[in-house]
Design a protein around this motif. Structure first.
Motif, PDB file in Angstrom:
ATOM      1  N   ASP A 248     -22.945   1.366   3.125  1.00  0.00           N
ATOM      2  CA  ASP A 248     -22.225   0.445   4.137  1.00  0.00           C
ATOM      3  C   ASP A 248     -21.324  -0.923   3.000  1.00  0.00           C
ATOM      4  O   ASP A 248     -22.366  -1.766   2.042  1.00  0.00           O
ATOM      5  N   LEU A 249     -20.371  -1.267   3.395  1.00  0.00           N
ATOM      6  CA  LEU A 249     -19.398  -2.126   2.694  1.00  0.00           C
ATOM      7  C   LEU A 249     -19.906  -3.244   3.259  1.00  0.00           C
ATOM      8  O   LEU A 249     -20.152  -3.407   4.676  1.00  0.00           O
ATOM      9  N   ALA A 250     -18.996  -4.712   3.459  1.00  0.00           N
ATOM     10  CA  ALA A 250     -19.001  -5.934   3.617  1.00  0.00           C
ATOM     11  C   ALA A 250     -18.218  -5.975   4.851  1.00  0.00           C
ATOM     12  O   ALA A 250     -18.420  -6.550   5.751  1.00  0.00           O
ATOM     13  N   SER A 251     -17.277  -4.573   4.485  1.00  0.00           N
ATOM     14  CA  SER A 251     -15.814  -5.572   5.562  1.00  0.00           C
ATOM     15  C   SER A 251     -15.964  -4.357   5.369  1.00  0.00           C
ATOM     16  O   SER A 251     -15.838  -3.131   4.917  1.00  0.00           O
ATOM     17  N   SER A 252     -14.707  -3.528   6.468  1.00  0.00           N
ATOM     18  CA  SER A 252     -14.145  -2.018   7.283  1.00  0.00           C
ATOM     19  C   SER A 252     -12.705  -2.226   6.018  1.00  0.00           C
ATOM     20  O   SER A 252     -12.425  -3.124   6.048  1.00  0.00           O
ATOM     21  N   LEU A 253     -12.657  -0.514   5.542  1.00  0.00           N
ATOM     22  CA  LEU A 253     -11.490  -0.881   4.319  1.00  0.00           C
ATOM     23  C   LEU A 253     -11.408   0.688   4.700  1.00  0.00           C
ATOM     24  O   LEU A 253     -12.264   1.506   5.151  1.00  0.00           O
ATOM     25  N   PRO A 254      -9.880   1.301   4.356  1.00  0.00           N
ATOM     26  CA  PRO A 254      -9.305   2.563   4.017  1.00  0.00           C
ATOM     27  C   PRO A 254     -10.849   2.792   3.038  1.00  0.00           C
ATOM     28  O   PRO A 254     -11.223   2.692   2.878  1.00  0.00           O
ATOM     29  N   ALA A 255     -10.856   4.922   3.286  1.00  0.00           N
ATOM     30  CA  ALA A 255     -11.337   6.016   2.655  1.00  0.00           C
ATOM     31  C   ALA A 255     -11.500   5.306   0.931  1.00  0.00           C
ATOM     32  O   ALA A 255     -10.078   4.926   0.580  1.00  0.00           O
ATOM     33  N   ILE A 256     -12.717   4.479   0.242  1.00  0.00           N
ATOM     34  CA  ILE A 256     -12.901   4.789  -0.756  1.00  0.00           C
ATOM     35  C   ILE A 256     -11.818   5.936  -1.993  1.00  0.00           C
ATOM     36  O   ILE A 256     -12.446   6.776  -1.924  1.00  0.00           O
ATOM     37  N   THR A 257     -11.940   5.342  -2.825  1.00  0.00           N
ATOM     38  CA  THR A 257     -11.360   6.149  -3.937  1.00  0.00           C
ATOM     39  C   THR A 257     -12.640   5.909  -4.812  1.00  0.00           C
ATOM     40  O   THR A 257     -13.115   4.784  -6.082  1.00  0.00           O
ATOM     41  N   VAL A 258     -13.652   6.809  -5.165  1.00  0.00           N
ATOM     42  CA  VAL A 258     -15.029   7.609  -6.465  1.00  0.00           C
ATOM     43  C   VAL A 258     -14.705   8.726  -7.019  1.00  0.00           C
ATOM     44  O   VAL A 258     -14.646   9.183  -6.532  1.00  0.00           O
ATOM     45  N   ASP A 259     -14.807   9.254  -8.356  1.00  0.00           N
ATOM     46  CA  ASP A 259     -14.779   9.974  -9.110  1.00  0.00           C
ATOM     47  C   ASP A 259     -16.048  10.390  -8.980  1.00  0.00           C
ATOM     48  O   ASP A 259     -17.303  10.350  -9.019  1.00  0.00           O
ATOM     49  N   GLY A 260     -15.502  12.126  -8.936  1.00  0.00           N
ATOM     50  CA  GLY A 260     -16.768  13.017  -8.670  1.00  0.00           C
ATOM     51  C   GLY A 260     -17.727  12.620  -6.950  1.00  0.00           C
ATOM     52  O   GLY A 260     -17.941  13.941  -6.661  1.00  0.00           O
TER      53      GLY A 260
END
Length: 319
Positions: A248-260
């Motif tokens: 859950d993020l503080a605001s709507s964002l595009p798909a985040i990028t996370v290694d793995g």
């Protein structure tokens, strides 16, 4: 000594079909080379898709069907050769096929069973009082079986299967037709019977919550063959089903990028990321916290339904 032993057991049926004027016959193996043992006091979930061979196996264990090949021993005897002797040592609930007398009040069915099994009156009364309380049957004892709902009748059938103190109980879909509260109460009841009486329970069900709540061991059968035998934890590990990180993020964002990890769903400020079961969630959480406005997160383990589905897919022969 094991209470149930199967060695290389098979059961074949001959199926006839007609094409024009020509009739052909073919052999179908409902159970094919099945081997396993069950120890006293185990609670075993025996699961598989429709047509996998579960009911055929149970019918052979109770002596209703004779195996085409292999050997079976239940409570030390061959079920098909000792059906009467074995009947007093087992209890059976076959899905929607009742063992109660349709036009009799529930209490009269219980009285008939006391005579049939030769249970001492005092012991029958003690068991009946216990099961009536635990299964909430008090208001149903004077009701004819035909007037009971499916869930009510199922509770009556389970009590009937246990009144003669069987060593082994086979339960086919025991929570069918029950609401959530009744399901929970029935699971508690079965766990209590297993704990207090050491009753061995073989449970076939499509409600995998029953398996998770009751079973220390799971056997999965598909196309008549055993494809898994072990613990639920082992089943999860064997399929390497991905875990899910719900962020859950503080605001709507595009798909985040996370290694793995891979984003599989974006729902406003909430994003779902999948990652391998063998991977720790800690490094992923650290990346997200360092780069995005994180508010909350949780880790969801793969559901037993998804794991079983993966197992069935892997076990299905390629055409």
């Amino acid at each position: 000594m094991s209470v149930i032993e199967l060695e290389n057991v098979s059961r074949a049926f001959t199926v006839s079909s007609r094409t024009g004027l020509r009739r052909t016959r073919r052999e179908v193996r409902a159970v094919d080379g099945l081997s396993f043992t069950v120890e006293p006091g185990e609670v075993v979930g025996y699961i598989g898709p429709n047509g996998a061979g579960k009911s055929t196996t149970i019918k052979m264990l109770t002596g209703i069907l004779v195996p085409t090949g292999g050997t079976i021993r239940v409570a030390g005897v061959d079920p098909s050769r000792n059906r009467m002797k074995l009947a007093k040592r087992i209890g059976v609930v076959f899905g929607q096929r009742t063992t109660l007398w349709w036009d009799l009040p529930l209490k009269d069915s219980f009285a008939v069973l006391q005579k049939m099994y030769g249970v001492p009156r005092a012991r029958h009364a003690e068991n009946l009082a216990t099961f009536v309380e635990l299964l909430n049957l008090g208001d149903l004892l004077d009701v004819p079986v035909r007037q009971l709902s499916l869930g009510q009748r199922m509770r009556g059938d389970i009590a009937a299967a246990l009144l003669h103190d069987p060593e082994i109980v086979y339960l086919d879909e025991p929570t069918i037709g029950l609401d959530i509260i009744s399901k929970a109460r029935l699971r508690e009841f079965l766990a209590e019977v297993n704990k207090e009486r050491g009753t061995t329970i073989i449970l076939t069900t499509h409600d995998l919550d029953d398996i998770e709540a009751l079973c220390s061991r799971v056997m999965v059968i598909d196309h008549g063959r055993q494809v898994y035998d072990g613990t639920l934890a082992g089943l999860r590990a064997s399929q390497s089903a991905p875990r899910t990180l719900v962020v859950d993020l503080a605001s709507s964002l595009p798909a985040i990028t996370v290694d793995g990890a891979t984003v599989t769903k974006v729902d406003g400020p909430r994003q779902h990321l999948t990652f391998p079961t063998s991977t720790s969630a800690a490094p992923l959480v650290a990346q997200i916290a360092a780069n995005y406005p994180l508010v909350d997160l949780s880790v969801a383990e793969p559901t037993i339904e998804s794991i079983i589905a993966r197992l069935y897919t892997a076990a299905t022969p390629t055409p």
